[in-house]
Motif scaffolding. Structure first.
Motif, PDB file in Angstrom:
ATOM      1  N   ALA A 183     -86.670   0.397 -39.164  1.00 28.25           N
ATOM      2  CA  ALA A 183     -85.446   0.221 -39.953  1.00 28.25           C
ATOM      3  C   ALA A 183     -85.678   0.624 -41.411  1.00 28.25           C
ATOM      4  CB  ALA A 183     -84.971  -1.227 -39.867  1.00 28.25           C
ATOM      5  N   ILE A 184     -86.778   0.157 -41.988  1.00 29.78           N
ATOM      6  CA  ILE A 184     -87.085   0.469 -43.392  1.00 29.78           C
ATOM      7  C   ILE A 184     -87.375   1.955 -43.563  1.00 29.78           C
ATOM      8  CG2 ILE A 184     -88.727   0.075 -45.262  1.00 29.78           C
ATOM      9  CD1 ILE A 184     -89.015  -2.812 -44.226  1.00 29.78           C
ATOM     10  N   GLU A 185     -88.170   2.512 -42.655  1.00 29.54           N
ATOM     11  CA  GLU A 185     -88.509   3.937 -42.752  1.00 29.54           C
ATOM     12  C   GLU A 185     -87.267   4.812 -42.628  1.00 29.54           C
ATOM     13  OE1 GLU A 185     -91.212   5.395 -43.552  1.00 29.54           O
ATOM     14  OE2 GLU A 185     -92.679   3.770 -43.470  1.00 29.54           O
ATOM     15  N   ARG A 189     -86.014  -4.052 -52.909  1.00 32.33           N
ATOM     16  CA  ARG A 189     -86.026  -5.431 -53.404  1.00 32.33           C
ATOM     17  C   ARG A 189     -85.842  -6.368 -52.224  1.00 32.33           C
ATOM     18  NH1 ARG A 189     -81.657  -6.769 -56.796  1.00 32.33           N
ATOM     19  NH2 ARG A 189     -80.525  -4.908 -56.103  1.00 32.33           N
ATOM     20  N   VAL A 190     -86.680  -7.371 -52.119  1.00 32.85           N
ATOM     21  CA  VAL A 190     -86.597  -8.355 -51.042  1.00 32.85           C
ATOM     22  C   VAL A 190     -85.987  -9.635 -51.595  1.00 32.85           C
ATOM     23  CG1 VAL A 190     -87.872  -9.750 -49.364  1.00 32.85           C
ATOM     24  CG2 VAL A 190     -88.564  -7.380 -49.807  1.00 32.85           C
ATOM     25  N   ILE A 191     -84.935 -10.095 -50.949  1.00 33.53           N
ATOM     26  CA  ILE A 191     -84.281 -11.352 -51.315  1.00 33.53           C
ATOM     27  C   ILE A 191     -84.695 -12.396 -50.274  1.00 33.53           C
ATOM     28  CG2 ILE A 191     -82.099 -12.488 -51.847  1.00 33.53           C
ATOM     29  CD1 ILE A 191     -82.742 -10.006 -53.590  1.00 33.53           C
ATOM     30  N   THR A 192     -85.423 -13.411 -50.713  1.00 37.17           N
ATOM     31  CA  THR A 192     -85.897 -14.418 -49.770  1.00 37.17           C
ATOM     32  C   THR A 192     -85.988 -15.767 -50.473  1.00 37.17           C
ATOM     33  OG1 THR A 192     -87.593 -14.869 -48.083  1.00 37.17           O
ATOM     34  CG2 THR A 192     -88.368 -13.989 -50.202  1.00 37.17           C
ATOM     35  N   VAL A 240     -81.950  -3.225 -50.308  1.00 41.74           N
ATOM     36  CA  VAL A 240     -81.977  -4.663 -50.574  1.00 41.74           C
ATOM     37  C   VAL A 240     -82.138  -5.371 -49.225  1.00 41.74           C
ATOM     38  CG1 VAL A 240     -80.815  -6.618 -51.648  1.00 41.74           C
ATOM     39  CG2 VAL A 240     -80.417  -4.287 -52.521  1.00 41.74           C
ATOM     40  N   ILE A 241     -83.266  -6.045 -49.059  1.00 37.29           N
ATOM     41  CA  ILE A 241     -83.577  -6.691 -47.782  1.00 37.29           C
ATOM     42  C   ILE A 241     -83.428  -8.201 -47.918  1.00 37.29           C
ATOM     43  CG2 ILE A 241     -85.310  -7.022 -45.977  1.00 37.29           C
ATOM     44  CD1 ILE A 241     -86.655  -4.440 -46.904  1.00 37.29           C
ATOM     45  N   GLY A 242     -82.560  -8.777 -47.109  1.00 36.40           N
ATOM     46  CA  GLY A 242     -82.414 -10.228 -47.062  1.00 36.40           C
ATOM     47  C   GLY A 242     -83.286 -10.779 -45.940  1.00 36.40           C
ATOM     48  N   GLU A 243     -84.392 -11.402 -46.310  1.00 36.10           N
ATOM     49  CA  GLU A 243     -85.364 -11.897 -45.322  1.00 36.10           C
ATOM     50  C   GLU A 243     -85.284 -13.427 -45.291  1.00 36.10           C
ATOM     51  OE1 GLU A 243     -88.211 -13.267 -43.023  1.00 36.10           O
ATOM     52  OE2 GLU A 243     -88.441 -13.765 -45.166  1.00 36.10           O
ATOM     53  N   TYR A 245     -93.863  -3.601 -47.999  1.00 40.51           N
ATOM     54  CA  TYR A 245     -93.050  -2.427 -48.327  1.00 40.51           C
ATOM     55  C   TYR A 245     -92.500  -2.519 -49.742  1.00 40.51           C
ATOM     56  CZ  TYR A 245     -92.838   0.397 -44.071  1.00 40.51           C
ATOM     57  OH  TYR A 245     -93.139   1.253 -43.036  1.00 40.51           O
ATOM     58  N   GLN A 246     -92.094  -3.723 -50.160  1.00 38.26           N
ATOM     59  CA  GLN A 246     -91.614  -3.897 -51.526  1.00 38.26           C
ATOM     60  C   GLN A 246     -92.705  -3.582 -52.529  1.00 38.26           C
ATOM     61  OE1 GLN A 246     -89.023  -7.302 -53.650  1.00 38.26           O
ATOM     62  NE2 GLN A 246     -91.083  -7.984 -53.164  1.00 38.26           N
ATOM     63  N   ARG A 247     -93.939  -3.980 -52.208  1.00 38.13           N
ATOM     64  CA  ARG A 247     -95.064  -3.694 -53.107  1.00 38.13           C
ATOM     65  C   ARG A 247     -95.296  -2.187 -53.232  1.00 38.13           C
ATOM     66  NH1 ARG A 247    -100.138  -2.371 -53.121  1.00 38.13           N
ATOM     67  NH2 ARG A 247    -100.240  -2.158 -50.851  1.00 38.13           N
ATOM     68  N   LYS A 248     -95.192  -1.475 -52.113  1.00 40.37           N
ATOM     69  CA  LYS A 248     -95.447  -0.033 -52.108  1.00 40.37           C
ATOM     70  C   LYS A 248     -94.295   0.769 -52.724  1.00 40.37           C
ATOM     71  CE  LYS A 248     -98.406   0.259 -47.991  1.00 40.37           C
ATOM     72  NZ  LYS A 248     -98.511   0.815 -46.605  1.00 40.37           N
ATOM     73  N   TYR A 249     -93.079   0.280 -52.544  1.00 43.24           N
ATOM     74  CA  TYR A 249     -91.901   1.026 -52.995  1.00 43.24           C
ATOM     75  C   TYR A 249     -91.047   0.160 -53.912  1.00 43.24           C
ATOM     76  CZ  TYR A 249     -93.214   4.054 -49.067  1.00 43.24           C
ATOM     77  OH  TYR A 249     -93.898   4.868 -48.206  1.00 43.24           O
TER      78      TYR A 249
END
Length: 335
Positions: free
Chosen positions: A22-24, A64-67, A38-41, A55-59
């Motif tokens: 999904a991310i790729e 942006r991860v919302i958790t 924007v990923i809601g985890e 993935y957030q660290r690499k890109y």
């Protein structure tokens, strides 16, 4: 981080087998404009969280991860992730689907940029069955659905021309201001969590405010997982979802003063699924509620009604139904 033109919104919970794809699928998009993911985890328990954070660290310039420290539930996860989107347009892709066409965002953005009268674009899609490793290409063409040029509210109420499955979330891009306007205009319908589906009513109400455009190409892939918001092996969950859908359509009928056959159809759906659930759970109170609401029963409905109340009838009916099921061919709307 550059101000994005498009926000890709991804909701995920326990999607470890699918989230990388999904991310790729988002990262591979070739555009002449900046976009964000924007990923809601929601505190997954299967390793999804570690994957998206890596993935957030690499890109970090894109993702942006919302958790949070605790699971907040589907509706709150959607709300907070939507609020975090900054783009003029929002494109949707949950963590168990993916975009296989690297030009998806460009094609849809180009159309919205040059057609201000249009508020939402969507496309055809592939359907992938992990259990059989089978992919059905261009599902809308495969099913011979003719999508309405500009769907209206009644198309969604009626399920006309496959529109209910045609406007699939992972293919949609829309104008963010319309998205926010519709959701906040009726918090009970869109934000309360009362209804088990979150997108059908959104598309239905958007159709009263703006034009839709269908791109007759497959731009995304929908994965048929065994457990999701709309599918489950659990009979109780399936029936509860069907009841909720009927209630949601009836709410729209009341809101937009739709009467006649539309209301009757979904009143019957609500009664049918509610009575089946009452029978399944042996819920006398729900069975009585259906009896009050529906004035007449068929023979099968009487069996379910009394089966919810009396143990002997309950197990007799289940035994007969099981024997019949051995000879019944199973069908799927996704095949």
């Amino acid at each position: 981080m550059t101000e994005p033109l498009v926000s890709a919104k991804m909701i995920t919970y326990n999607h470890a087998p699918y989230i990388v794809q999904a991310i790729e699928g988002v990262l591979q998009q070739k555009t002449n404009f900046p976009f964000e993911l924007v990923i809601g985890e929601d505190c997954s328990t299967d390793g999804t969280r570690a994957i998206v954070l890596e993935y957030q660290r690499k890109y970090s310039d894109i993702i942006r991860v919302i958790t949070s420290d605790n699971n907040v539930g589907a509706y709150e996860n959607i709300r907070r992730t939507s609020k975090a989107c900054r783009g003029r347009y929002v494109a949707f892709c949950d963590g168990d689907d993916f975009w296989h066409d690297p030009s998806k965002l460009q094609k849809q953005t180009d159309y919205l940029e040059t057609h201000p009268e249009c508020g939402l674009v969507y496309s055809s899609y592939d359907v992938y069955h992990p259990k059989s490793n089978k992919t059905i290409k261009d599902f809308i063409r495969y099913r011979n659905w003719e999508m309405p040029k500009n769907p209206c509210l009644l198309d969604f109420i009626e399920g006309k021309s496959g529109i209910g499955l045609g406007v699939l979330t992972c293919t949609v891009m829309l104008r963010r201001h319309l998205y926010e306007e519709v959701k906040t205009s009726d918090p009970y319908l869109h934000l309360s969590g009362h209804f088990r589906m979150g997108d059908t009513q959104l598309w239905a109400e958007l159709s009263t405010k703006t034009q839709f455009h269908y791109i007759a190409e497959s731009l995304a892939t929908h994965i048929i997982t065994e457990e999701s918001a709309t599918r489950s092996k659990d009979v109780k969950k399936r029936l509860q979802f069907s009841i909720s859908r009927a209630e949601m359509i009836l709410y729209l009928c009341n809101k937009y003063n739709l009467t006649g056959s539309y209301r009757k159809r979904y009143e019957n759906d609500w009664s049918n699924y509610s009575l089946r659930l009452a029978f399944h759970l042996r819920d006398k109170e729900l069975a009585n509620k259906v009896r009050i609401r529906k004035k007449s029963f068929t023979g099968k409905e009487w069996f379910r009604y009394f089966g919810a109340k009396y143990l002997v009838i309950h197990y007799t009916y289940r035994t007969v139904a099981f024997l019949f099921s051995l000879f019944r061919k199973k069908n799927s709307q996704w095949l």
